[in-house]
Write a protein that holds these residues in place. Structure first.
Motif, PDB file in Angstrom:
ATOM      1  N   GLY A 223       0.827  -1.201   0.000  1.00  0.00           N
ATOM      2  CA  GLY A 223       0.000   0.000   0.000  1.00  0.00           C
ATOM      3  C   GLY A 223       0.858   1.246   0.000  1.00  0.00           C
ATOM      4  N   PRO A 224       0.242   2.427  -0.158  1.00  0.00           N
ATOM      5  CA  PRO A 224       1.001   3.675  -0.251  1.00  0.00           C
ATOM      6  C   PRO A 224       1.725   4.027   1.042  1.00  0.00           C
ATOM      7  CG  PRO A 224      -1.356   4.122  -0.122  1.00  0.00           C
ATOM      8  CD  PRO A 224      -1.214   2.648  -0.309  1.00  0.00           C
ATOM      9  N   GLU A 225       2.857   4.672   0.872  1.00  0.00           N
ATOM     10  CA  GLU A 225       3.678   5.109   2.000  1.00  0.00           C
ATOM     11  C   GLU A 225       3.031   6.312   2.677  1.00  0.00           C
ATOM     12  OE1 GLU A 225       8.460   5.504   2.621  1.00  0.00           O
ATOM     13  OE2 GLU A 225       7.593   6.530   0.892  1.00  0.00           O
ATOM     14  N   VAL A 226       2.976   6.290   3.988  1.00  0.00           N
ATOM     15  CA  VAL A 226       2.491   7.419   4.776  1.00  0.00           C
ATOM     16  C   VAL A 226       3.658   7.896   5.626  1.00  0.00           C
ATOM     17  CG1 VAL A 226       0.859   8.227   6.505  1.00  0.00           C
ATOM     18  CG2 VAL A 226       0.138   6.523   4.816  1.00  0.00           C
ATOM     19  N   GLY A 227       4.170   9.084   5.311  1.00  0.00           N
ATOM     20  CA  GLY A 227       5.407   9.516   5.938  1.00  0.00           C
ATOM     21  C   GLY A 227       6.536   8.647   5.411  1.00  0.00           C
ATOM     22  N   SER A 228       7.155   7.871   6.285  1.00  0.00           N
ATOM     23  CA  SER A 228       8.212   6.940   5.861  1.00  0.00           C
ATOM     24  C   SER A 228       7.789   5.485   6.010  1.00  0.00           C
ATOM     25  CB  SER A 228       9.486   7.185   6.686  1.00  0.00           C
ATOM     26  OG  SER A 228       9.233   6.952   8.075  1.00  0.00           O
ATOM     27  N   VAL A 229       6.508   5.248   6.336  1.00  0.00           N
ATOM     28  CA  VAL A 229       6.042   3.892   6.660  1.00  0.00           C
ATOM     29  C   VAL A 229       5.120   3.357   5.569  1.00  0.00           C
ATOM     30  CG1 VAL A 229       4.799   2.457   8.325  1.00  0.00           C
ATOM     31  CG2 VAL A 229       6.255   4.335   9.123  1.00  0.00           C
ATOM     32  N   SER A 230       5.413   2.140   5.112  1.00  0.00           N
ATOM     33  CA  SER A 230       4.592   1.463   4.103  1.00  0.00           C
ATOM     34  C   SER A 230       4.099   0.132   4.650  1.00  0.00           C
ATOM     35  CB  SER A 230       5.418   1.181   2.838  1.00  0.00           C
ATOM     36  OG  SER A 230       5.944   2.344   2.278  1.00  0.00           O
ATOM     37  N   PRO A 231       2.836  -0.241   4.375  1.00  0.00           N
ATOM     38  CA  PRO A 231       2.403  -1.603   4.703  1.00  0.00           C
ATOM     39  C   PRO A 231       3.144  -2.581   3.795  1.00  0.00           C
ATOM     40  CG  PRO A 231       0.729  -0.488   3.391  1.00  0.00           C
ATOM     41  CD  PRO A 231       1.778   0.545   3.712  1.00  0.00           C
ATOM     42  N   ALA A 232       3.522  -3.718   4.336  1.00  0.00           N
ATOM     43  CA  ALA A 232       4.340  -4.669   3.581  1.00  0.00           C
ATOM     44  C   ALA A 232       4.014  -6.085   4.016  1.00  0.00           C
ATOM     45  CB  ALA A 232       5.823  -4.371   3.799  1.00  0.00           C
ATOM     46  N   THR A 233       4.515  -7.041   3.235  1.00  0.00           N
ATOM     47  CA  THR A 233       4.299  -8.438   3.591  1.00  0.00           C
ATOM     48  C   THR A 233       5.491  -9.294   3.198  1.00  0.00           C
ATOM     49  OG1 THR A 233       2.770 -10.307   3.363  1.00  0.00           O
ATOM     50  CG2 THR A 233       3.138  -8.975   1.423  1.00  0.00           C
ATOM     51  N   LEU A 234       5.788 -10.266   4.021  1.00  0.00           N
ATOM     52  CA  LEU A 234       6.798 -11.284   3.749  1.00  0.00           C
ATOM     53  C   LEU A 234       6.024 -12.525   3.329  1.00  0.00           C
ATOM     54  CD1 LEU A 234       9.850 -12.002   3.963  1.00  0.00           C
ATOM     55  CD2 LEU A 234       9.407 -12.707   6.320  1.00  0.00           C
ATOM     56  N   THR A 235       6.157 -12.921   2.048  1.00  0.00           N
ATOM     57  CA  THR A 235       5.317 -13.984   1.511  1.00  0.00           C
ATOM     58  C   THR A 235       6.131 -15.225   1.158  1.00  0.00           C
ATOM     59  OG1 THR A 235       5.500 -13.202  -0.774  1.00  0.00           O
ATOM     60  CG2 THR A 235       3.734 -12.279   0.554  1.00  0.00           C
ATOM     61  N   ASP A 236       5.399 -16.305   0.900  1.00  0.00           N
ATOM     62  CA  ASP A 236       6.010 -17.601   0.570  1.00  0.00           C
ATOM     63  C   ASP A 236       6.928 -18.091   1.674  1.00  0.00           C
ATOM     64  OD1 ASP A 236       4.674 -17.503  -1.852  1.00  0.00           O
ATOM     65  OD2 ASP A 236       6.381 -16.662  -2.934  1.00  0.00           O
ATOM     66  N   VAL A 237       6.588 -17.758   2.922  1.00  0.00           N
ATOM     67  CA  VAL A 237       7.393 -18.214   4.060  1.00  0.00           C
ATOM     68  C   VAL A 237       7.154 -19.706   4.263  1.00  0.00           C
ATOM     69  CG1 VAL A 237       7.779 -17.986   6.539  1.00  0.00           C
ATOM     70  CG2 VAL A 237       7.273 -15.950   5.158  1.00  0.00           C
ATOM     71  N   ARG A 238       8.229 -20.480   4.198  1.00  0.00           N
ATOM     72  CA  ARG A 238       8.125 -21.917   4.421  1.00  0.00           C
ATOM     73  C   ARG A 238       9.320 -22.396   5.243  1.00  0.00           C
ATOM     74  NH1 ARG A 238       7.756 -24.693  -1.151  1.00  0.00           N
ATOM     75  NH2 ARG A 238       8.977 -22.870  -1.816  1.00  0.00           N
ATOM     76  N   LEU A 239       9.033 -23.148   6.280  1.00  0.00           N
ATOM     77  CA  LEU A 239      10.059 -23.647   7.197  1.00  0.00           C
ATOM     78  C   LEU A 239       9.752 -25.088   7.590  1.00  0.00           C
ATOM     79  CD1 LEU A 239      10.125 -20.577   9.618  1.00  0.00           C
ATOM     80  CD2 LEU A 239      12.092 -21.308   8.263  1.00  0.00           C
ATOM     81  N   PHE A 240      10.806 -25.822   7.886  1.00  0.00           N
ATOM     82  CA  PHE A 240      10.644 -27.152   8.470  1.00  0.00           C
ATOM     83  C   PHE A 240      11.171 -27.085   9.890  1.00  0.00           C
ATOM     84  CE2 PHE A 240      12.245 -31.497   9.369  1.00  0.00           C
ATOM     85  CZ  PHE A 240      11.030 -32.177   9.283  1.00  0.00           C
ATOM     86  N   LEU A 241      10.274 -27.215  10.870  1.00  0.00           N
ATOM     87  CA  LEU A 241      10.645 -27.133  12.281  1.00  0.00           C
ATOM     88  C   LEU A 241      10.885 -28.530  12.827  1.00  0.00           C
ATOM     89  CD1 LEU A 241       9.060 -24.970  15.059  1.00  0.00           C
ATOM     90  CD2 LEU A 241       9.300 -27.430  15.409  1.00  0.00           C
ATOM     91  N   GLN A 242      11.967 -28.677  13.564  1.00  0.00           N
ATOM     92  CA  GLN A 242      12.267 -29.958  14.205  1.00  0.00           C
ATOM     93  C   GLN A 242      12.809 -29.701  15.600  1.00  0.00           C
ATOM     94  OE1 GLN A 242      14.777 -32.557  11.927  1.00  0.00           O
ATOM     95  NE2 GLN A 242      14.283 -34.337  13.166  1.00  0.00           N
ATOM     96  N   ALA A 243      12.178 -30.331  16.591  1.00  0.00           N
ATOM     97  CA  ALA A 243      12.597 -30.176  17.975  1.00  0.00           C
ATOM     98  C   ALA A 243      12.352 -31.495  18.705  1.00  0.00           C
ATOM     99  CB  ALA A 243      11.821 -29.053  18.652  1.00  0.00           C
ATOM    100  N   ALA A 244      13.439 -32.072  19.218  1.00  0.00           N
ATOM    101  CA  ALA A 244      13.341 -33.373  19.890  1.00  0.00           C
ATOM    102  C   ALA A 244      12.596 -34.355  18.980  1.00  0.00           C
ATOM    103  CB  ALA A 244      12.653 -33.208  21.236  1.00  0.00           C
ATOM    104  N   ASP A 245      11.577 -35.036  19.507  1.00  0.00           N
ATOM    105  CA  ASP A 245      10.828 -36.018  18.718  1.00  0.00           C
ATOM    106  C   ASP A 245       9.563 -35.373  18.144  1.00  0.00           C
ATOM    107  OD1 ASP A 245       9.972 -38.456  17.645  1.00  0.00           O
ATOM    108  OD2 ASP A 245       8.749 -38.857  19.420  1.00  0.00           O
ATOM    109  N   CYS A 246       9.749 -34.258  17.447  1.00  0.00           N
ATOM    110  CA  CYS A 246       8.594 -33.541  16.888  1.00  0.00           C
ATOM    111  C   CYS A 246       9.057 -32.750  15.679  1.00  0.00           C
ATOM    112  CB  CYS A 246       8.016 -32.598  17.941  1.00  0.00           C
ATOM    113  SG  CYS A 246       6.583 -31.643  17.367  1.00  0.00           S
ATOM    114  N   SER A 247       8.310 -32.854  14.577  1.00  0.00           N
ATOM    115  CA  SER A 247       8.665 -32.085  13.385  1.00  0.00           C
ATOM    116  C   SER A 247       7.415 -31.807  12.561  1.00  0.00           C
ATOM    117  CB  SER A 247       9.694 -32.833  12.535  1.00  0.00           C
ATOM    118  OG  SER A 247       9.166 -34.063  12.083  1.00  0.00           O
ATOM    119  N   PHE A 248       7.426 -30.660  11.887  1.00  0.00           N
ATOM    120  CA  PHE A 248       6.320 -30.307  10.998  1.00  0.00           C
ATOM    121  C   PHE A 248       6.738 -29.136  10.112  1.00  0.00           C
ATOM    122  CE2 PHE A 248       5.567 -28.436  15.228  1.00  0.00           C
ATOM    123  CZ  PHE A 248       5.566 -27.078  14.950  1.00  0.00           C
TER     124      PHE A 248
END
Length: 206
Positions: A119-144
């Motif tokens: 979206g449009p910048e207001v002052g120095s601030v713009s709405p933004a998004t970080l997309t296509d975030v994909r992670l594989f989490l693994q902790a002890a005997d647990c993963s997803f």
């Protein structure tokens, strides 16, 4: 009577000309507010400290002391529609990710993440998004797998991106006995808190 009709027609023509002029000048203005231009790069970094990922339904928080990404600005100096990619992050470095129950946790990145102004910048601030975030989490005997987007605000004076919302979820059936014991399940929501510093990126409209 002829003079009266002539004056009426002249007035109508002037009104039509005014309306046409307004419409003609309004069209470019709409185009301006629908685009943005990223400047900087081409190489760029996205550094974060004390980033929290919280599985809301399960009430479990995973905290990373460091979550940094590295990539490039795509076509710096070229205007594009809101939502179109500004930067692509193809490297992720994280450190000291922990959970009170699991202890040390790994967050392996998948694919290329992208960052866009929405979206449009207001002052120095713009709405933004970080997309296509994909992670594989693994902790002890647990993963997803984790997948989704992180929305927020980007201040190009300070360089800080601050998350304000998240569509991240557990994207598949968690594997491991501990996962089921703690109530992790596919589709559960994941919130993100903390902030990232984007070095060398500024935004202009259009």
């Amino acid at each position: 009577m002829k003079n009266l009709i002539s004056r009426v027609l002249t007035g109508l023509a002037a009104t039509a000309l005014t309306i046409t002029t307004i419409v003609a000048t309004a069209t470019p203005a709409r185009a301006v507010v629908d685009t943005y231009t990223p400047h900087g790069g081409p190489a760029i970094s996205f550094t974060g400290a004390d980033i929290d990922f919280t599985i809301i339904e399960a009430g479990q928080r995973f905290t990373c002391a460091q979550v940094d990404m590295f990539g490039t600005i795509r076509d710096a100096g070229v205007s594009r529609p809101f939502g179109a990619t500004a930067t692509a992050w193809d490297q992720l470095v994280y450190d000291d990710c922990t959970n009170p129950i699991f202890g040390e946790t790994t967050f392996d990145p998948i694919g290329v993440w992208v960052f866009a102004i929405t979206g449009p910048e207001v002052g120095s601030v713009s709405p933004a998004t970080l997309t296509d975030v994909r992670l594989f989490l693994q902790a002890a005997d647990c993963s997803f797998n984790i997948a989704g987007d992180v929305s927020g605000n980007f201040d190009d004076v300070t360089g800080v991106f601050t998350p304000t919302g998240s569509t991240l979820t557990i994207a598949d059936d968690p594997a491991g006995f501990v996962c089921s014991l703690l109530g992790f399940a596919q589709g559960q929501s994941i919130s993100v808190s903390g902030s990232w510093l984007i070095s060398g990126l500024t935004i202009t409209n259009p």
